[in-house]
Design a protein around this motif. Structure first.
Motif, PDB file in Angstrom:
ATOM      1  N   CYS A  89       0.712  -1.217   0.250  1.00  0.00           N
ATOM      2  CA  CYS A  89      -0.103  -0.415   0.219  1.00  0.00           C
ATOM      3  C   CYS A  89       0.610   1.419  -0.245  1.00  0.00           C
ATOM      4  N   GLU A  90       2.154   1.163   0.490  1.00  0.00           N
ATOM      5  CA  GLU A  90       2.985   2.172   0.715  1.00  0.00           C
ATOM      6  C   GLU A  90       3.693   2.907  -0.406  1.00  0.00           C
ATOM      7  N   GLU A  91       3.886   1.157  -0.880  1.00  0.00           N
ATOM      8  CA  GLU A  91       4.587   1.785  -2.511  1.00  0.00           C
ATOM      9  C   GLU A  91       3.581   2.047  -3.596  1.00  0.00           C
ATOM     10  N   LEU A  92       2.435   2.025  -3.553  1.00  0.00           N
ATOM     11  CA  LEU A  92       1.693   2.847  -4.194  1.00  0.00           C
ATOM     12  C   LEU A  92       1.546   3.682  -3.982  1.00  0.00           C
ATOM     13  N   LEU A  93       1.246   4.521  -2.743  1.00  0.00           N
ATOM     14  CA  LEU A  93       0.788   5.783  -2.206  1.00  0.00           C
ATOM     15  C   LEU A  93       1.816   6.783  -2.858  1.00  0.00           C
ATOM     16  N   ARG A  94       3.088   5.934  -3.285  1.00  0.00           N
ATOM     17  CA  ARG A  94       3.676   7.122  -3.579  1.00  0.00           C
ATOM     18  C   ARG A  94       3.608   7.562  -5.169  1.00  0.00           C
ATOM     19  N   ASN A  95       2.059   6.764  -5.281  1.00  0.00           N
ATOM     20  CA  ASN A  95       2.253   7.411  -6.988  1.00  0.00           C
ATOM     21  C   ASN A  95       0.669   8.343  -6.869  1.00  0.00           C
ATOM     22  N   GLU A  96       0.627   8.989  -8.342  1.00  0.00           N
ATOM     23  CA  GLU A  96      -1.076  10.088  -7.895  1.00  0.00           C
ATOM     24  C   GLU A  96      -2.001   9.220  -8.195  1.00  0.00           C
ATOM     25  N   GLY A  97      -2.948   9.881  -7.291  1.00  0.00           N
ATOM     26  CA  GLY A  97      -4.470   9.343  -7.453  1.00  0.00           C
ATOM     27  C   GLY A  97      -4.606   8.107  -5.850  1.00  0.00           C
ATOM     28  N   SER A  98      -5.715   7.456  -6.329  1.00  0.00           N
ATOM     29  CA  SER A  98      -6.632   7.281  -4.987  1.00  0.00           C
ATOM     30  C   SER A  98      -5.977   5.437  -5.446  1.00  0.00           C
ATOM     31  N   THR A  99      -5.969   4.471  -4.118  1.00  0.00           N
ATOM     32  CA  THR A  99      -5.453   3.469  -3.548  1.00  0.00           C
ATOM     33  C   THR A  99      -6.404   2.722  -3.255  1.00  0.00           C
ATOM     34  N   GLY A 100      -7.191   1.419  -3.405  1.00  0.00           N
ATOM     35  CA  GLY A 100      -7.395   0.741  -3.103  1.00  0.00           C
ATOM     36  C   GLY A 100      -7.259  -0.764  -2.467  1.00  0.00           C
ATOM     37  N   LEU A 101      -7.718  -0.876  -0.444  1.00  0.00           N
ATOM     38  CA  LEU A 101      -7.056  -2.353  -0.241  1.00  0.00           C
ATOM     39  C   LEU A 101      -8.317  -3.046  -0.217  1.00  0.00           C
ATOM     40  N   ILE A 102      -8.290  -4.344  -1.201  1.00  0.00           N
ATOM     41  CA  ILE A 102      -9.517  -4.790  -0.799  1.00  0.00           C
ATOM     42  C   ILE A 102      -9.128  -6.350  -0.733  1.00  0.00           C
ATOM     43  N   ALA A 103     -10.371  -6.185   0.594  1.00  0.00           N
ATOM     44  CA  ALA A 103      -9.467  -7.436   0.965  1.00  0.00           C
ATOM     45  C   ALA A 103     -10.916  -8.278   1.429  1.00  0.00           C
ATOM     46  N   ALA A 104     -11.032 -10.187   1.553  1.00  0.00           N
ATOM     47  CA  ALA A 104     -12.344 -10.919   2.215  1.00  0.00           C
ATOM     48  C   ALA A 104     -12.678 -10.338   3.775  1.00  0.00           C
ATOM     49  N   ASP A 105     -14.348 -10.088   3.163  1.00  0.00           N
ATOM     50  CA  ASP A 105     -14.649  -8.871   4.963  1.00  0.00           C
ATOM     51  C   ASP A 105     -13.831  -9.748   6.275  1.00  0.00           C
ATOM     52  N   ALA A 106     -13.495 -10.852   6.668  1.00  0.00           N
ATOM     53  CA  ALA A 106     -13.613 -10.800   7.758  1.00  0.00           C
ATOM     54  C   ALA A 106     -11.854 -11.127   7.990  1.00  0.00           C
ATOM     55  N   ARG A 107     -11.133 -10.223   6.945  1.00  0.00           N
ATOM     56  CA  ARG A 107      -9.912 -10.091   7.244  1.00  0.00           C
ATOM     57  C   ARG A 107      -9.694  -8.392   7.292  1.00  0.00           C
ATOM     58  N   ILE A 108     -10.750  -7.706   7.051  1.00  0.00           N
ATOM     59  CA  ILE A 108     -10.558  -6.277   7.390  1.00  0.00           C
ATOM     60  C   ILE A 108      -9.903  -5.489   9.075  1.00  0.00           C
ATOM     61  N   PRO A 109     -10.898  -6.459  10.132  1.00  0.00           N
ATOM     62  CA  PRO A 109     -10.383  -5.683  10.637  1.00  0.00           C
ATOM     63  C   PRO A 109      -8.810  -6.288  11.116  1.00  0.00           C
ATOM     64  N   GLU A 110      -7.718  -7.036  10.625  1.00  0.00           N
ATOM     65  CA  GLU A 110      -6.427  -7.052  11.339  1.00  0.00           C
ATOM     66  C   GLU A 110      -5.887  -6.232  10.136  1.00  0.00           C
ATOM     67  N   LEU A 111      -5.852  -6.155   9.129  1.00  0.00           N
ATOM     68  CA  LEU A 111      -5.519  -5.020   8.118  1.00  0.00           C
ATOM     69  C   LEU A 111      -5.558  -3.638   8.931  1.00  0.00           C
ATOM     70  N   ALA A 112      -7.500  -3.270   9.196  1.00  0.00           N
ATOM     71  CA  ALA A 112      -7.649  -2.068   9.371  1.00  0.00           C
ATOM     72  C   ALA A 112      -6.458  -1.672  10.509  1.00  0.00           C
ATOM     73  N   GLU A 113      -6.213  -2.675  12.071  1.00  0.00           N
ATOM     74  CA  GLU A 113      -5.157  -2.960  12.438  1.00  0.00           C
ATOM     75  C   GLU A 113      -4.015  -2.429  12.278  1.00  0.00           C
ATOM     76  N   ALA A 114      -3.524  -3.118  11.509  1.00  0.00           N
ATOM     77  CA  ALA A 114      -1.992  -3.636  11.019  1.00  0.00           C
ATOM     78  C   ALA A 114      -1.749  -1.478   9.932  1.00  0.00           C
ATOM     79  N   LEU A 115      -2.900  -1.389   9.264  1.00  0.00           N
ATOM     80  CA  LEU A 115      -2.746   0.138   8.825  1.00  0.00           C
ATOM     81  C   LEU A 115      -2.480   1.060   9.838  1.00  0.00           C
ATOM     82  N   THR A 116      -3.350   0.711  11.225  1.00  0.00           N
ATOM     83  CA  THR A 116      -3.431   2.715  11.998  1.00  0.00           C
ATOM     84  C   THR A 116      -1.816   2.540  12.248  1.00  0.00           C
TER      85      THR A 116
END
Length: 679
Positions: free
Chosen positions: A571-598
């Motif tokens: 995600c950090e790599e893609l955010l270096r580009n101009e524009g928007s980035t989406g991190l898409i994951a299975a619904d059950a994986r969202i809490p873990e990924l949210a914690e990691a991003l924070t």
């Protein structure tokens, strides 16, 4: 030394500045209107004031949006045959009409007939256009132009670089219009008539949603008075999607189109429960319409007693056999239950009036109305044709096994009946934990009792996920109007997903609808759509794969990872580009990924929220990814996306959706092995 008039770009910038000034003057004219002496009463004043307010809003000049994006130079005046002196007539094509102080057009609305060749003209069929000019913008500033000489056989046909740049421009914020990039096959659908229903099958990135929205804008332009009376509606799959598209029509000057979901349409009760997939499938089956019809009309009982009407000293008797004939005639007419119930007292009263006339009296309509309100007549109507409350009826069907069996006999088998019966009967309509499919059943029952109001035009997006009963609910909203149905059979991710568009149109009540297919991909890069299309034989055999027309193949990478840290790094790599980035994951994986991003200090937003300069990452549950798009996407754990669905085919379809959300680049990260279908 050259003057500004020698510089084509300077001349075009001058015209842009003049057009913006003219638009401001048009808005100021609208703001200065005094309606005090032209309205007869306060109601007229309110209506006119609202119309003027809408006009002022429609004339807003969006500083970062080009006022015009193209120019046509005709050989002759449009509509004229070789008219002398009309050579070289020019028209600037834009989002809305702009005229100068004398009323002469400075910008022509893209929907006007004279603008159509901007989208349709070609080397083979130039449509009397000698030159088509496209403009390039940075923000709201005109920075480039590109000419295409359609009458010059020596000029090679090449893909417009400005067109490519506009298509590939970074996506930040909500969906934008495609008015500058509409392609000929899209334009044909956009400009199709109001009277016909059109169904558009389109794979990811073919622009089907934009085509549907632009068709609404075109129809409002071509049939404004009619649609102002009857109304228009855009139906999307969820609130996030509607928020994403909500700015497209206002950007085109259209402010009166309502937007909502199917759940909004059928919100007769509060939905607080959920169904298991087998129950939802049966409740969504079109056979339920007949079960409900039987249940509603089961309340009608044939009269066993005569009706005795007393008026003054006279008694008028309507025998039971005559009452039965009236009831059967109303049933045979197949009109709404409520309408027939309202007609019944008048029919009984008419039978009494016939007797009065035979006895020498001369009753009029007032007498008939009085007889219809007679206590004996009202009692007979209540006994023979009692009122039906739709929610109570559906509640009884779902909680009373005998009542359901009586009306589902020969339609649903015993196992199907048991599947939809509630385990715990609710005490009342308010106490019931209604599921979304139950609300659709109540809507069907409501329409059996009283006709649903019909709109002039309905756009139904992501239609492939609707059940037959949901199609019927939408169809009721356009029985006297038309519809634009948009979807992709390969992206059907519900257990009841649409199997064919012919079947869908039949449930919608629009069997005569025309099915169009868009196969040219403008959004998804070649490498990404090629990879995602590996799933098509498993999820939608026989469907034509999308062929990307993008010159830029895009960025695509498969990465086997050791955990969430590497997902965050992607995600950090893609955010270096101009524009928007989406991190898409299975619904059950969202809490873990949210914690990691924070933990990594990376801000993110939820689907549907607008990106900002500081927060350009959206964390997207796979169940909400449909219809959304991002410049760059990180797709986490494809197998988890598949496993998150009730069956493999639905899971693979959900994965197909997730794989095709990227406009410029996609990174697929996985710890578990990839699904075999992607091999």
């Amino acid at each position: 030394m050259s003057t500004p008039t020698d510089d084509p770009l300077a001349r075009e910038r001058s015209h842009l500045a003049s057009s913006r000034s003219a638009l401001r003057a048009m808005r100021e004219d609208a703001e200065s209107l005094d309606i005090r002496d032209v309205t007869a009463n306060w109601v007229n004043a309110e209506v006119l004031a609202r119309q003027i307010d809408d006009r002022i809003k429609a004339l807003a000049d969006l500083s970062d949006t080009p006022l015009f994006f193209g120019r046509l130079t005709y050989l002759h005046a449009p509509g004229a045959e070789q008219a002398e002196g009309a050579e070289g007539e020019q028209f600037y094509i834009g989002r809305r009409h702009v005229h100068d102080a004398e009323g002469d057009p400075m910008v022509i609305d893209w929907r006007a007939p004279v603008s159509q060749p901007f989208y349709r003209a070609s080397k083979k069929d130039p449509l009397d256009v000698s030159l088509r000019r496209r403009f390039g913008y940075t923000g709201g500033d005109l920075t480039a132009y590109e000419d295409e000489h359609l009458m010059d056989p020596a000029e090679a046909a090449a893909t417009s670089k400005l067109l490519q740049q506009e298509i590939e421009r970074p996506r930040v914020g909500p969906m934008r219009d495609i008015v500058a990039t509409i392609q000929p096959e899209q334009d044909e659908i956009v400009r199709s008539g109001l009277g016909g229903t059109v169904c558009v099958q389109g794979g990811p990135g073919t622009g089907k949603t934009a085509v549907g929205l632009h068709r609404v804008a075109y129809l409002l332009y071509a049939h404004r008075e009619r649609l102002a009376r009857t109304g228009t509606l855009v139906i999307g799959p969820n609130k996030s999607f509607l928020h994403y598209i909500e700015q497209v029509l206002p950007a085109l000057g259209e402010l009166t189109v309502r937007q909502g979901t199917v759940d909004d349409l059928v919100a007769h009760v509060e939905v607080r429960g959920t169904d298991e997939a087998p129950a939802a499938v049966i409740k969504g089956d079109a056979r339920m319409a007949e079960v409900l019809r039987r249940a509603v009309y089961s309340h009608v009982t044939m009269p066993a007693e005569p009706v005795m009407v007393v008026r003054g000293s006279r008694r008028w008797r309507v025998p039971a056999y005559e009452l039965e004939a009236i009831v059967r005639e109303l049933l045979d007419r197949d009109i709404r239950y409520g309408a027939a119930r309202e007609a019944l007292p008048q029919r009984i009263a008419h039978a009494v009036l016939v007797q009065m006339e035979r006895s020498g009296e001369a009753p009029d309509d007032r007498v008939q109305d009085a007889v219809a309100r007679n206590t004996a007549v009202k009692a007979a109507v209540k006994a023979v044709w009692p009122p039906v409350e739709p929610a109570k009826l559906v509640l009884r069907l779902l909680t009373d096994a005998d009542f359901l069996a009586a009306h589902a006999d020969g339609i649903l088998d015993e196992d199907e009946q048991k599947t939809i019966l509630w385990a715990k009967p609710a005490r009342s309509v308010k106490a019931a934990k209604w599921a979304a499919a139950d609300a659709v059943l109540i809507d069907e029952a409501t329409d059996l009792v009283q006709r649903t109001h019909s709109l002039g035009h309905v756009v139904l997006d992501e239609a492939q996920d609707l059940s037959p009963m949901q199609y019927r609910a939408v169809g009721r909203r356009c029985t006297t109007g038309s519809a634009t149905v948009l979807g992709d059979l390969a992206q059907g991710t519900t257990p009841w997903a649409t199997r064919s568009w012919d079947e869908a149109l039949a449930h919608l009540g629009k069997s005569e609808g025309v099915i169009e297919e868009l196969t040219a991909g403008f959004r998804v890069p070649t490498d990404v759509i090629t990879y995602a299309s590996r799933l098509l034989p498993h999820i939608a055999p026989g469907l034509t794969p999308v062929a990307s027309v993008r010159e830029n193949p895009g960025f695509f990478d498969l990465r086997e990872t050791a955990g969430t840290a590497e997902v965050v790094a992607a995600c950090e790599e893609l955010l270096r580009n101009e524009g928007s980035t989406g991190l898409i994951a299975a619904d059950a994986r969202i809490p873990e990924l949210a914690e990691a991003l924070t933990a990594a200090g990376i801000g993110y937003i939820d689907p549907g929220e607008e990106t900002t300069a500081d927060t350009r990452l959206t964390l997207v549950p796979a169940s909400l990814a449909k219809g959304l798009e991002y410049d760059y996407v990180v797709l986490d754990e494809p197998q988890a996306v598949v496993d998150g669905e009730p069956d493999e085919r639905t899971g693979l379809r959900r994965l197909y959706v997730a794989l095709t959300r990227a406009v410029s680049g996609l990174i697929v990260t996985h710890t578990a092995p990839l699904p075999a279908q992607l091999a």
